[in-house]
Design an enzyme around this catalytic site. Structure first.
Site, short mmCIF file in Angstrom:
data_model
loop_
_atom_site.label_atom_id
_atom_site.label_comp_id
_atom_site.label_asym_id
_atom_site.label_seq_id
_atom_site.Cartn_x
_atom_site.Cartn_y
_atom_site.Cartn_z
N GLU A 1 0.87 -1.16 0.00
CA GLU A 1 0.00 0.00 0.00
C GLU A 1 0.92 1.22 0.00
OE1 GLU A 1 -3.36 2.21 2.74
OE2 GLU A 1 -2.82 0.14 3.23
N ARG B 1 5.32 -12.79 9.74
CA ARG B 1 6.03 -11.54 9.44
C ARG B 1 7.38 -11.55 10.12
NH1 ARG B 1 2.15 -7.34 8.76
NH2 ARG B 1 3.66 -5.71 9.16
N LYS C 1 4.62 0.77 9.34
CA LYS C 1 4.65 2.10 8.72
C LYS C 1 4.01 3.15 9.61
CE LYS C 1 3.16 0.22 4.89
NZ LYS C 1 2.51 0.00 3.61
P1 ATP Z 1 2.83 -2.03 7.91
O1 ATP Z 1 2.16 -2.71 9.05
O2 ATP Z 1 4.25 -1.71 8.12
O3 ATP Z 1 2.04 -0.86 7.41
P2 ATP Z 1 1.64 -3.56 5.88
O4 ATP Z 1 1.55 -5.02 5.93
O5 ATP Z 1 0.40 -2.81 6.18
O6 ATP Z 1 2.86 -3.11 6.77
P3 ATP Z 1 1.76 -3.36 3.06
O7 ATP Z 1 2.19 -2.20 2.24
O8 ATP Z 1 0.36 -3.79 2.98
O9 ATP Z 1 2.19 -2.99 4.53
O10 ATP Z 1 2.74 -4.58 2.80
C1 ATP Z 1 3.01 -5.15 1.56
C2 ATP Z 1 3.39 -6.57 1.77
O11 ATP Z 1 4.49 -6.68 2.66
C3 ATP Z 1 2.25 -7.36 2.38
O12 ATP Z 1 2.10 -8.56 1.65
C4 ATP Z 1 2.69 -7.61 3.79
O13 ATP Z 1 2.21 -8.83 4.28
C5 ATP Z 1 4.22 -7.62 3.66
N1 ATP Z 1 4.84 -7.24 4.92
C6 ATP Z 1 4.67 -6.09 5.59
N2 ATP Z 1 5.37 -6.10 6.75
C7 ATP Z 1 6.00 -7.29 6.81
C8 ATP Z 1 6.88 -7.92 7.76
N3 ATP Z 1 7.24 -7.31 8.89
N4 ATP Z 1 7.33 -9.15 7.47
C9 ATP Z 1 6.99 -9.77 6.32
N5 ATP Z 1 6.17 -9.24 5.40
C10 ATP Z 1 5.67 -8.02 5.62
MG MG Z 2 -1.37 -3.53 4.48
MG MG Z 3 -0.22 -1.63 7.91
#
Ligand code: ATP
Ligand code: MG
Ligand code: MG
Length: 552
Positions: A33, A259, A269
């Site tokens: 995102e 994760r 983020k």
């Molecule tokens: P955040 O919680 O930091 O905002 P998010 O999962 O909301 O992370 P996205 O932009 O949706 O952020 O993430 C893109 C991809 O990266 C998703 O498939 C998510 O599962 C993966 N991802 C995000 N954080 C991690 C992590 N700590 N370990 C492994 N994969 C991750």
């Molecule tokens: Mg997300």
């Molecule tokens: Mg998030």
């Protein structure tokens, strides 16, 4: 790097290839995102998705999951592409935006409505929450749940046309308000938001929800294996429900993995944004940040990041990874690739009393002891040098192999010198200069008489050295799990995470270094030239010290 082992995801793909489930095709995607900069956790997902595509001869799409217009910015879209490329992966022409599917997503929603699988609900957000029930209590049906498909279709079209204000109505899937899985209690599919979108502008005031968009985007792109983190496990039945109830071109398999959690930092983020906006760090690319732009500025290399992701592997079990492993990967890479140079962080003058005044020797220094192909440079040697203040002691303890009155040490690639005395600054009481004599027969830094000189010091010529600022970093947080919810994570910020050293002196060859260049400063660690450098004063970030505490 070692070949990635057969984790449970690769095992599933092996099995699919054996049974011919996808006719041998492997299609993955990385779906960020665009609401922030990528962090080390995302690197795990990038290495997994792009890595699997590469290994299985498939493809990986880069897809921006940009259906939430209020939080997304073009700046993030650009930084994410830069970071994925930096990690060494390419998507060629396979760059997609979920917002490009808005029209198709809308058509599928009308399909659900026509088949009695979705309805327009007029309850407020709070009412919907209250009607949803809890883990132990079933939910209640909305009074609007049994609207006819014709009425729903009419309302939905008017929602699209902009007839209603934000929050007035939503579209919900008609699944089961008593489902033990709360996600399935008639989840919201669309909400009204009169908000400008970074790509579609003002064309839409109706935006699809993540769970609805994600599975359809995967299906439209022909994704075979949709890899996501564990928190989406409960959403998988909804992923499947949506695809089972529309004429989807295919039905990808969602597979969840744990994760990455890293000690002494935060990988979210939302939290990283707080560090930036509240000024706890200098920006997204502050070298203390676990963002990919932050670690890049710090001097971390793409190959160290990939090696790290290979080593942590993929599993279903949540765990906390030690930063020392990442540092270990970085040292292994830089030990091979970084040029060795000399810089003195805390200089004190060393005067060689029997060395001719005004004379300059240019000593040829190889850039790497084990890799002659990396070449060499001349380093000026003169009567007045700077050495590290910590390398001198007036009253040396036992087993002190560095400078002390009467002691003999080696100056790297130059001469043996014996300390003959020192002068103290009458005001500060600090050592102002160290005096010594050199043995001209030890040119190159060695002798033939079997003399034992154990200490080897780095040095720079006082007249030739360039002054520099050096930034030394410590952990950003004082506790291993700052985000465990026991207290506001900001209370665990380490006040001493940045130490700025202003009076460093570097060998003159470093005047040619470009921002981003990484060196080993002998005996001190690996340092990366920072973009804050000016022609007069270069700035170097310490990427990592030399000592490795990672237990193998
Ligand atoms: P955040 O919680 O930091 O905002 P998010 O999962 O909301 O992370 P996205 O932009 O949706 O952020 O993430 C893109 C991809 O990266 C998703 O498939 C998510 O599962 C993966 N991802 C995000 N954080 C991690 C992590 N700590 N370990 C492994 N994969 C991750
Ligand atoms: Mg997300
Ligand atoms: Mg998030």
């Amino acid at each position: 790097a070692p070949a990635p082992s057969r984790d449970f995801i690769r095992t599933i793909i092996d099995e699919d290839n054996r049974t011919g489930k996808w006719a041998g095709r492997v299609q993955t995607r990385f779906p960020p995102e665009p609401n922030g900069y990528l962090h080390i956790g995302h690197a795990k997902s990038i290495c997994l998705n792009f890595g699997i595509a590469k290994e299985f001869g498939g493809q990986c799409n880069l897809r921006f999951d940009d259906t939430n217009p209020s939080k997304e910015e073009v700046e993030y879209v650009e930084s994410i592409q830069e970071d994925v490329r930096w990690l060494g992966f390419s998507w060629d022409d396979r760059l997609f935006y979920a917002s490009d599917y808005f029209e198709k997503l809308y058509a599928f929603a009308e399909h659900l409505i026509e088949n009695g699988k979705a309805y327009v609900d007029d309850l407020t957000a709070e009412e919907i929450r209250a009607y949803r029930g809890t883990l132990t209590e079933p939910g209640k049906n909305s009074p609007y749940r049994d609207r006819s498909p014709a009425e729903n279709l009419d309302l939905f079209r008017r929602m699209r046309a902009g007839e209603f204000p934000d929050g007035a109505r939503v579209l919900r899937a008609k699944i089961d308000m008593a489902s033990p899985n709360v996600v399935l209690r008639d989840p919201t599919l669309y909400r009204i938001k009169h908000v400008h979108h970074h790509r579609t502008g003002d064309a839409w005031c109706l935006y699809p929800m993540y769970d609805y968009t994600h599975c359809i985007s995967d299906a439209l792109e022909g994704v075979t294996h949709s890899l996501c983190s564990l928190e989406f496990e409960n959403n998988r039945p909804l992923y499947d429900w949506v695809l089972d109830n529309i004429p989807a071109p295919c039905h990808p398999q969602q597979i969840e993995f744990a994760r990455l959690n890293l000690g002494y930092t935060v990988l979210s983020k939302r939290k990283l944004i707080q560090l930036v906006t509240q000024g706890h760090v200098s920006g997204w690319d502050d070298p203390r940040m676990p963002t990919l732009c932050g670690v890049r500025r710090r001097g971390y290399t793409p190959s160290a990041m990939r090696d790290f992701c290979d080593r942590i592997g993929i599993s279903k079990a949540d765990n906390l990874v030690d930063m020392a492993l990442l540092e270990h990967c970085l040292r292994e890479d830089l030990n091979r690739s970084a040029r060795r140079v000399m810089g003195v962080l805390n200089p004190v003058k060393l005067i060689i009393e029997n060395y001719p005044e005004g004379a300059v020797e240019h000593i040829d220094f190889p850039y790497h002891p084990e890799d002659p192909a990396m070449g060499s440079r001349p380093v000026p040697f003169t009567r007045e040098l700077y050495v590290e203040r910590d390398d001198f002691q007036v009253e040396a303890p036992k087993k002190w192999y560095r400078l002390a009155p009467g002691a003999e040490v080696r100056l790297r690639h130059a001469y043996y010198v014996t300390c003959t005395g020192f002068d103290v600054d009458p005001i500060t009481g600090e050592v102002a200069t160290i005096r010594c004599i050199h043995d001209p027969a030890t040119k190159g830094g060695w002798s033939t008489d079997g003399r034992k000189v154990r200490g080897t010091l780095h040095w720079v010529s006082a007249a030739h050295a360039i002054p520099a600022e050096v930034r030394l970093y410590d952990r950003l947080f004082t506790t291993e799990t700052p985000a465990d919810g026991k207290a506001d994570f900001l209370t665990f910020l380490n006040p001493d995470s940045l130490k700025t050293v202003t009076g460093a002196r570097l060998e003159p060859s470093l005047a040619q270094a470009a921002p981003g260049d990484i060196f080993q400063f002998e005996r001190l660690g690996y340092f990366c030239k920072d973009r804050d450098s000016t022609p007069e004063t270069p700035v170097f970030n310490r990427s990592v010290a030399l000592k490795d505490s990672w237990a193998k």
